[in-house]
Design an enzyme around this catalytic site. Sequence first.
Site, PDB file in Angstrom:
ATOM      1  N   ASP B 145      -6.169  -8.936  10.349  1.00 27.23           N
ATOM      2  CA  ASP B 145      -6.239 -10.395  10.252  1.00 27.23           C
ATOM      3  C   ASP B 145      -7.392 -10.994  11.059  1.00 27.23           C
ATOM      4  O   ASP B 145      -7.746 -12.148  10.855  1.00 27.23           O
ATOM      5  CB  ASP B 145      -4.913 -11.020  10.701  1.00 27.23           C
ATOM      6  CG  ASP B 145      -3.772 -10.678   9.765  1.00 27.23           C
ATOM      7  OD1 ASP B 145      -4.048 -10.425   8.577  1.00 27.23           O
ATOM      8  OD2 ASP B 145      -2.617 -10.641  10.212  1.00 27.23           O
ATOM      9  N   MET B 183      -3.851 -11.632   0.670  1.00 26.69           N
ATOM     10  CA  MET B 183      -2.964 -11.806   1.810  1.00 26.69           C
ATOM     11  C   MET B 183      -3.635 -12.461   3.009  1.00 26.69           C
ATOM     12  O   MET B 183      -4.841 -12.547   3.077  1.00 26.69           O
ATOM     13  CB  MET B 183      -2.435 -10.440   2.226  1.00 26.69           C
ATOM     14  CG  MET B 183      -1.257 -10.492   3.154  1.00 26.69           C
ATOM     15  SD  MET B 183      -0.809  -8.826   3.704  1.00 26.69           S
ATOM     16  CE  MET B 183      -1.719  -8.738   5.257  1.00 26.69           C
ATOM     17  N   GLU B 239      -2.730 -16.315   1.594  1.00 24.96           N
ATOM     18  CA  GLU B 239      -1.288 -16.424   1.437  1.00 24.96           C
ATOM     19  C   GLU B 239      -0.753 -17.659   2.184  1.00 24.96           C
ATOM     20  O   GLU B 239       0.172 -18.309   1.741  1.00 24.96           O
ATOM     21  CB  GLU B 239      -0.647 -15.157   2.002  1.00 24.96           C
ATOM     22  CG  GLU B 239       0.737 -14.842   1.516  1.00 24.96           C
ATOM     23  CD  GLU B 239       0.836 -14.620   0.018  1.00 24.96           C
ATOM     24  OE1 GLU B 239       0.050 -13.867  -0.547  1.00 24.96           O
ATOM     25  OE2 GLU B 239       1.720 -15.251  -0.597  1.00 24.96           O
ATOM     26  N   ARG B 297      -4.873  -2.856   3.753  1.00 21.26           N
ATOM     27  CA  ARG B 297      -4.785  -2.440   5.152  1.00 21.26           C
ATOM     28  C   ARG B 297      -4.713  -0.926   5.300  1.00 21.26           C
ATOM     29  O   ARG B 297      -4.637  -0.426   6.415  1.00 21.26           O
ATOM     30  CB  ARG B 297      -3.605  -3.121   5.845  1.00 21.26           C
ATOM     31  CG  ARG B 297      -2.267  -2.575   5.490  1.00 21.26           C
ATOM     32  CD  ARG B 297      -1.160  -3.340   6.219  1.00 21.26           C
ATOM     33  NE  ARG B 297       0.102  -2.684   5.992  1.00 21.26           N
ATOM     34  CZ  ARG B 297       1.278  -3.225   6.238  1.00 21.26           C
ATOM     35  NH1 ARG B 297       1.352  -4.435   6.729  1.00 21.26           N
ATOM     36  NH2 ARG B 297       2.387  -2.564   6.013  1.00 21.26           N
TER      37      ARG B 297
END
Lengths: 409, 409
Positions: B145, B183, B239, B297
Amino acid sequence: MSELKGACIFGQSGGPTSVINASAAGVIQEALKQGSITAVYGAAHGIKGMLDEKFYDMSKEDPYELELLKTTPSSALGSVRYKLKKAEEDETDYKRLLEVFKKYNIRYMFYNGGNDSMDTCDKVSKYMQKAGYECRIMGVPKTIDNDLWGTDHCPGYGSAAKYIATSTMEVYHDARVYDKGMMGRNAGWLTAASALAAERGCGPDLIYLPELPFDLDRFLEKASGIYKKNNNVIVAVSEGIKDKDGKYISEYGSDLAQSKDAFGHAQLGGLASTLANIIKHKTGAKVRGIEFSLLQRCAAHIASLTDVSEAYMAGQAAVRFAVEGRTDCMVAFERAAGTEYKCNIRLINLTEVANTEKKIPREWINKEGDGLTEEFIKYAAPLIRGESRPPIENGLPRFARLKKVLATK
Amino acid sequence: MSELKGACIFGQSGGPTSVINASAAGVIQEALKQGSITAVYGAAHGIKGMLDEKFYDMSKEDPYELELLKTTPSSALGSVRYKLKKAEEDETDYKRLLEVFKKYNIRYMFYNGGNDSMDTCDKVSKYMQKAGYECRIMGVPKTIDNDLWGTDHCPGYGSAAKYIATSTMEVYHDARVYDKGMMGRNAGWLTAASALAAERGCGPDLIYLPELPFDLDRFLEKASGIYKKNNNVIVAVSEGIKDKDGKYISEYGSDLAQSKDAFGHAQLGGLASTLANIIKHKTGAKVRGIEFSLLQRCAAHIASLTDVSEAYMAGQAAVRFAVEGRTDCMVAFERAAGTEYKCNIRLINLTEVANTEKKIPREWINKEGDGLTEEFIKYAAPLIRGESRPPIENGLPRFARLKKVLATK
């Protein structure tokens, strides 16, 4: 067979793959070399571009960019889903094609696609013969679904299988994954590829294919059992699995209207989330549904070199056979006998291949119907070998950039 | 600073990344070399393994397998989401940790994770100090992230960004895609990475980040306009986008109960399909929602070599600094001045980093709020450079296989 001098036209049809452009490179580069072929046209959006007289002069392209087509995913010329009516019912499209072919003296047509595209080739070929217009028409197979009849395997499948097996191995390492889903219509070839990951010890615990009816209760029982034992269960399912009454499992929890595509196939989707919701509801486990979606059909960054080379070879062979006088055929693959993998080319009649679907043989699926046998592994393992990768510029792939110069009469 | 002799323990926490094991390799290989470190333990499932006294003796592993950790995705030792209570409220876990540390003479703890993991490190460190037990505790950052405070970027982000940019370029070539989703919780770093594909001419037309409120009407208007013009529109959305009233867009069409994870974060999901359904409904266009889900990921097959090297370096630096006497810090990255990209290591206090989120600066997002500026590209481009790939055996990656021999007192 006498020499046939004239232009050739090439089109791409149906869903893209990682290697459909490798076949395009095979056709275009080979056609540009052939003395009998006076011009090489690339149709914009397949049969549509032929009808609309919208096609590109491929001799105007930079040879380096044509070479890059081998590692560029999807359809560089644009694809189409357009179903020709039967000539007996409506001749409009056929008359138009004949008109365009005459105008540009197109004597060769190469068409790259799956079942429906071979049907298109077949219809055009029959019409041209009936009209007395000499034209050699060859189909070049492609589909990630691997369900084309008459060929050992299809260009596109090996790369999709490699992507699926690799991603499955990676997902396997992602500890908190409990469930996943994959695409595939009625034949389970793609989902089955996850068994290649299982063979390396990093695969799904259960694999369900549309070749066999799916029993939800039995599945929940088995999955719960594995989950209790390992605290983790990975499941690979084909989008097209149905219960014993023929009802799609994806329809179980979904009230989404089922739309149909131009060929009358039901548009499937959302099985992973449907199934994930059912499992969550029944077991309370944390479930994650993963759809490989169209990522699996365009992942050129991890294409199989075997697949890319064979896709190219298929395009090249189509041109060579047509120049030698063959027509009305699809290029197909045949596995040479012996322990070493070798792929030979053979031709099969378009009429035979069109609209027939090749499924996974029952004996390649285990007794319980939730895994693949060694026969499948032996079949699929050679298809994913070798690394094909686009050139990289500053960390990202450099894909082909075509000029797309429109052809003039 | 005086030499501190004792065992070290290493744990992995939170969501996996492609390079969390590269940091593990950095810590383990460096710790095995250090004379002051008498044993190297790898905790099974992070803090949980420390509490349960379940950890592996890393000296028993084959050095080749430890080397393979650099290209093996996800958490090799197992991960965990476990929130320690404040010591003032409940000392149980802390007392137990002290007991275990004393029993094995653990004097070094290295913990690899995101915000929450740094909070865990911080709490343990403070408790050990208060209890008068000498122990050096270092955090090693990781999160795809990229939202960790105090570091130029996070190990894990570069590889996820590379996967996203590459897949976006591939999806761009997949002609019949009209919409897609990605995401990301509250910071839009991952979605922003699709701008790297846009920079190569193969990116989304619109990019929406959670840094700014999302206006559904404005979006529909813009997307329809582009669709009318190009017959195609690609949209990348985070997201976590919310409207001006703070309501998640993913909740718009969804009646799914919102569950929360152990850290009290709402569990987001399904935005792509929610948004796709809204667009379908409003415009009648064929829309395809694609969730990169956890594929982004764990895609070690296309990891960034820059990211892998820096992740390793972070692990290695944590050990070296701890042996030299530093504690209570997280290893952070600092970009060297100058035009050439260079990443230096600095240390920041755990207290500073824990539970602070780093967002994309407003000036890196365009005025309209639907794209990224050149500043973002300059920031992100170096992070995705270089190709890190696992060794390939017969077409599939060979990931590390650890023996996981349990440590004995």
